[in-house]
Design an enzyme around this catalytic site. Structure first.
Site, PDB file in Angstrom:
ATOM      1  N   CYS A 118       0.820  -1.219   0.000  1.00 31.59           N
ATOM      2  CA  CYS A 118       0.000   0.000   0.000  1.00 31.59           C
ATOM      3  C   CYS A 118       0.853   1.268   0.000  1.00 31.59           C
ATOM      4  O   CYS A 118       0.359   2.345  -0.314  1.00 31.59           O
ATOM      5  CB  CYS A 118      -0.955  -0.004   1.181  1.00 31.59           C
ATOM      6  SG  CYS A 118      -2.039  -1.428   1.186  1.00 31.59           S
ATOM      7  N   HIS A 260      -3.749   7.061   3.035  1.00 30.81           N
ATOM      8  CA  HIS A 260      -4.134   5.773   2.455  1.00 30.81           C
ATOM      9  C   HIS A 260      -5.550   5.454   2.931  1.00 30.81           C
ATOM     10  O   HIS A 260      -5.869   5.572   4.116  1.00 30.81           O
ATOM     11  CB  HIS A 260      -3.134   4.715   2.914  1.00 30.81           C
ATOM     12  CG  HIS A 260      -3.474   3.336   2.475  1.00 30.81           C
ATOM     13  ND1 HIS A 260      -3.981   3.067   1.223  1.00 30.81           N
ATOM     14  CD2 HIS A 260      -3.379   2.139   3.113  1.00 30.81           C
ATOM     15  CE1 HIS A 260      -4.178   1.765   1.112  1.00 30.81           C
ATOM     16  NE2 HIS A 260      -3.829   1.186   2.248  1.00 30.81           N
ATOM     17  N   ASN A 290     -10.302  -0.114   0.063  1.00 28.57           N
ATOM     18  CA  ASN A 290      -8.838  -0.029   0.054  1.00 28.57           C
ATOM     19  C   ASN A 290      -8.325  -0.514  -1.304  1.00 28.57           C
ATOM     20  O   ASN A 290      -8.464  -1.699  -1.624  1.00 28.57           O
ATOM     21  CB  ASN A 290      -8.285  -0.883   1.201  1.00 28.57           C
ATOM     22  CG  ASN A 290      -6.770  -0.878   1.264  1.00 28.57           C
ATOM     23  OD1 ASN A 290      -6.098  -0.352   0.377  1.00 28.57           O
ATOM     24  ND2 ASN A 290      -6.231  -1.459   2.321  1.00 28.57           N
TER      25      ASN A 290
HETATM   26  C1  LIG Z   1     -10.264  -5.777   9.620  1.00 29.88           C
HETATM   27  C2  LIG Z   1     -10.947  -4.728  10.523  1.00 29.88           C
HETATM   28  C3  LIG Z   1     -12.019  -4.001   9.750  1.00 29.88           C
HETATM   29  C4  LIG Z   1     -11.602  -5.465  11.678  1.00 29.88           C
HETATM   30  O1  LIG Z   1     -12.179  -4.526  12.565  1.00 29.88           O
HETATM   31  P1  LIG Z   1     -11.988  -4.690  14.152  1.00 29.88           P
HETATM   32  O2  LIG Z   1     -12.776  -3.676  14.809  1.00 29.88           O
HETATM   33  O3  LIG Z   1     -10.490  -4.674  14.383  1.00 29.88           O
HETATM   34  O4  LIG Z   1     -12.618  -6.098  14.399  1.00 29.88           O
HETATM   35  P2  LIG Z   1     -11.946  -7.355  15.094  1.00 29.88           P
HETATM   36  O5  LIG Z   1     -10.871  -7.920  14.214  1.00 29.88           O
HETATM   37  O6  LIG Z   1     -11.572  -6.963  16.483  1.00 29.88           O
HETATM   38  O7  LIG Z   1     -13.175  -8.339  15.103  1.00 29.88           O
HETATM   39  C5  LIG Z   1     -14.303  -8.093  15.897  1.00 29.88           C
HETATM   40  C6  LIG Z   1     -15.366  -9.133  15.579  1.00 29.88           C
HETATM   41  O8  LIG Z   1     -15.958  -8.828  14.317  1.00 29.88           O
HETATM   42  C7  LIG Z   1     -15.976 -10.005  13.510  1.00 29.88           C
HETATM   43  N1  LIG Z   1     -15.915  -9.618  12.096  1.00 29.88           N
HETATM   44  C8  LIG Z   1     -14.823  -9.433  11.328  1.00 29.88           C
HETATM   45  N2  LIG Z   1     -15.174  -9.091  10.077  1.00 29.88           N
HETATM   46  C9  LIG Z   1     -16.521  -9.078  10.059  1.00 29.88           C
HETATM   47  C10 LIG Z   1     -17.476  -8.802   9.066  1.00 29.88           C
HETATM   48  N3  LIG Z   1     -17.125  -8.489   7.806  1.00 29.88           N
HETATM   49  N4  LIG Z   1     -18.781  -8.852   9.415  1.00 29.88           N
HETATM   50  C11 LIG Z   1     -19.173  -9.171  10.655  1.00 29.88           C
HETATM   51  N5  LIG Z   1     -18.294  -9.435  11.641  1.00 29.88           N
HETATM   52  C12 LIG Z   1     -17.004  -9.390  11.362  1.00 29.88           C
HETATM   53  C13 LIG Z   1     -14.767 -10.779  13.957  1.00 29.88           C
HETATM   54  O9  LIG Z   1     -14.916 -12.149  13.621  1.00 29.88           O
HETATM   55  C14 LIG Z   1     -14.803 -10.556  15.464  1.00 29.88           C
HETATM   56  O10 LIG Z   1     -15.724 -11.425  16.013  1.00 29.88           O
HETATM   57  P3  LIG Z   1     -15.377 -12.184  17.397  1.00 29.88           P
HETATM   58  O11 LIG Z   1     -15.217 -11.079  18.408  1.00 29.88           O
HETATM   59  O12 LIG Z   1     -16.584 -13.053  17.602  1.00 29.88           O
HETATM   60  O13 LIG Z   1     -14.102 -12.909  17.136  1.00 29.88           O
HETATM   61  C15 LIG Z   1      -9.900  -3.707  11.063  1.00 29.88           C
HETATM   62  O14 LIG Z   1      -9.090  -4.328  12.033  1.00 29.88           O
HETATM   63  C16 LIG Z   1      -9.015  -3.129   9.979  1.00 29.88           C
HETATM   64  O15 LIG Z   1      -9.457  -2.345   9.159  1.00 29.88           O
HETATM   65  N6  LIG Z   1      -7.709  -3.493   9.987  1.00 29.88           N
HETATM   66  C17 LIG Z   1      -6.764  -3.092   8.990  1.00 29.88           C
HETATM   67  C18 LIG Z   1      -7.063  -3.767   7.676  1.00 29.88           C
HETATM   68  C19 LIG Z   1      -5.859  -4.126   6.880  1.00 29.88           C
HETATM   69  O16 LIG Z   1      -5.044  -4.905   7.294  1.00 29.88           O
HETATM   70  N7  LIG Z   1      -5.748  -3.567   5.689  1.00 29.88           N
HETATM   71  C20 LIG Z   1      -4.702  -3.923   4.784  1.00 29.88           C
HETATM   72  C21 LIG Z   1      -3.440  -3.197   4.986  1.00 29.88           C
HETATM   73  S1  LIG Z   1      -3.472  -1.471   4.779  1.00 29.88           S
END
Ligand SMILES: CC(C)(COP(=O)(O)OP(=O)(O)OC[C@H]1O[C@@H](n2cnc3c(N)ncnc32)[C@H](O)[C@@H]1OP(=O)(O)O)[C@@H](O)C(=O)NCCC(=O)NCCS
Length: 333
Positions: A118, A260, A290
């Site tokens: 990215c 980004h 993204n």
């Molecule tokens: C991926 C992302 C959206 C997840 O959001 P978050 O608030 O961190 O959520 P968590 O990972 O803590 O997950 C919370 C819960 O939501 C659930 N969940 C994840 N994706 C879901 C979706 N699409 N729909 C519903 N629930 C979802 C998870 O399974 C978890 O459930 P659990 O508590 O029963 O295990 C966020 O962490 C993010 O944007 N990270 C960066 C993304 C990335 O790596 N981008 C690429 C590089 S730039």
């Protein structure tokens, strides 16, 4: 003796595939255990674009590049170098930059790819800027282009909702005015955290028709929660560094921040921590998700075309992602 030049950002362009994929498609078509409400509130994304049949990162990149060359008031014949950033090139070799050089009908100029996930566009911008600054090239085309939706596992709700396809490009040109254009670029990496975001093998340029499906053996893997924390920390550092840079350069401040486009909550947390004003930030992730190396140049092109930023503004570009990598560029338009 080498006479150093200023590096003006002379033109921008972008290309988004026509196919709009709203959040509901993940539940209604792909039967995924998620919801529009979850995706909107946890990421800010409402919809994204998916490349269609015949569209590849090289083909989207070529259109964005052509638009950038046109907006610079140049022709492909004027371009002296092409640097293309992508984690989803059409082929392992030749480079996407070679394919784009041919598509545009450029002269037999150097053209090559840069891979920094990215952060790729800002890494490529750094390379292009240095060719221009030293006079080795007069006009350089820098492109970020991706078809990330061909690397994702559509059964993994943690990752597949986050990404979209698209391309953005800029033309850099030498200017005798040293205090113009690209002012500072900062690039970083930490390979010891490589496992947090990985795309194990190349994408297929010819996915089968129909709804998105499993198109490869290896998929992108992300550790969302860890990447979230890394992104916020690095974004805050990059903003604070850039604010110090503007003071050192005697600039009045940062007029516009183009981060980004990864997650609205990452952007909000970084703004809160750094105290950077929200109204100066360009966000389009609600419409495109993204798009990795394409995200910053697409947002920059849109911001210029819609008057969100204008000539004379000092713009801070910030990116972070796989590698891990993180990067920024301070540019006076
Ligand atoms: C991926 C992302 C959206 C997840 O959001 P978050 O608030 O961190 O959520 P968590 O990972 O803590 O997950 C919370 C819960 O939501 C659930 N969940 C994840 N994706 C879901 C979706 N699409 N729909 C519903 N629930 C979802 C998870 O399974 C978890 O459930 P659990 O508590 O029963 O295990 C966020 O962490 C993010 O944007 N990270 C960066 C993304 C990335 O790596 N981008 C690429 C590089 S730039």
């Amino acid at each position: 003796m080498t006479q150093l030049l200023g590096v003006a950002l002379r033109g921008t362009g972008s290309c988004l595939p026509a196919r709009v994929v709203p959040n509901d498609e993940f539940t209604d078509v792909l039967n995924l255990d998620t919801s529009d409400e979850w995706i909107r509130t946890r990421t800010g994304i409402r919809e994204r674009r998916f490349a269609g049949l015949g569209e590849t990162s090289a083909s989207l990149g070529a259109i964005a590049a052509r638009n950038a060359v046109e907006s610079a008031g140049l022709t492909p014949h004027d371009i002296d170098l092409i640097v293309c950033a992508s984690v989803t090139p059409d082929l392992m070799s030749p480079a996407n930059a070679n394919l784009i050089q041919a598509a545009l009908g450029c002269r037999q100029i150097p053209s090559f790819d840069v891979l920094a996930a990215c952060s790729g566009f800002l890494y490529a911008l750094s390379v292009g800027s240095q060719f221009v600054r030293t006079g080795a090239a007069k006009h350089v085309l820098v492109i970020g282009t991706e078809v990330l939706t061909r690397t994702i596992d559509f059964t993994d709700r943690n990752s597949c909702i986050l990404f979209g396809d698209g391309a953005g490009a800029v033309v850099l040109s030498g200017t005798p005015v040293l205090n113009a254009g690209v002012r500072t670029i900062r690039l970083y990496s930490d390979g010891s955290r490589q496992e947090l975001i990985q795309v194990p093998s190349r994408v297929t340029p010819n996915p089968p028709p129909g709804p998105p499906q499993l198109q490869r053996l290896d998929y992108m893997r992300i550790s969302g929660r860890e990447v979230f924390r890394f992104a916020v920390t690095r974004m805050v550092e990059l903003i604070e560094q850039a604010e110090a840079d503007t003071r050192e350069l005697g600039l009045s401040g940062i007029d516009v921040l183009i981060p980004h486009q990864v997650n609205q909550r990452i952007i909000d947390a970084a703004l809160e921590s750094s105290g950077f004003p929200k109204e100066k930030v360009v966000v389009n992730l609600d419409r495109y998700g993204n798009t990795s190396a394409a995200s910053v140049p697409i947002a920059l092109d849109e911001a210029l075309r819609t008057g969100r930023c204008k000539p004379g503004d000092t713009v801070l570009l910030v990116a972070f992602g796989g590698g891990l990598t993180w990067s920024s560029a301070l540019v006076t338009l």
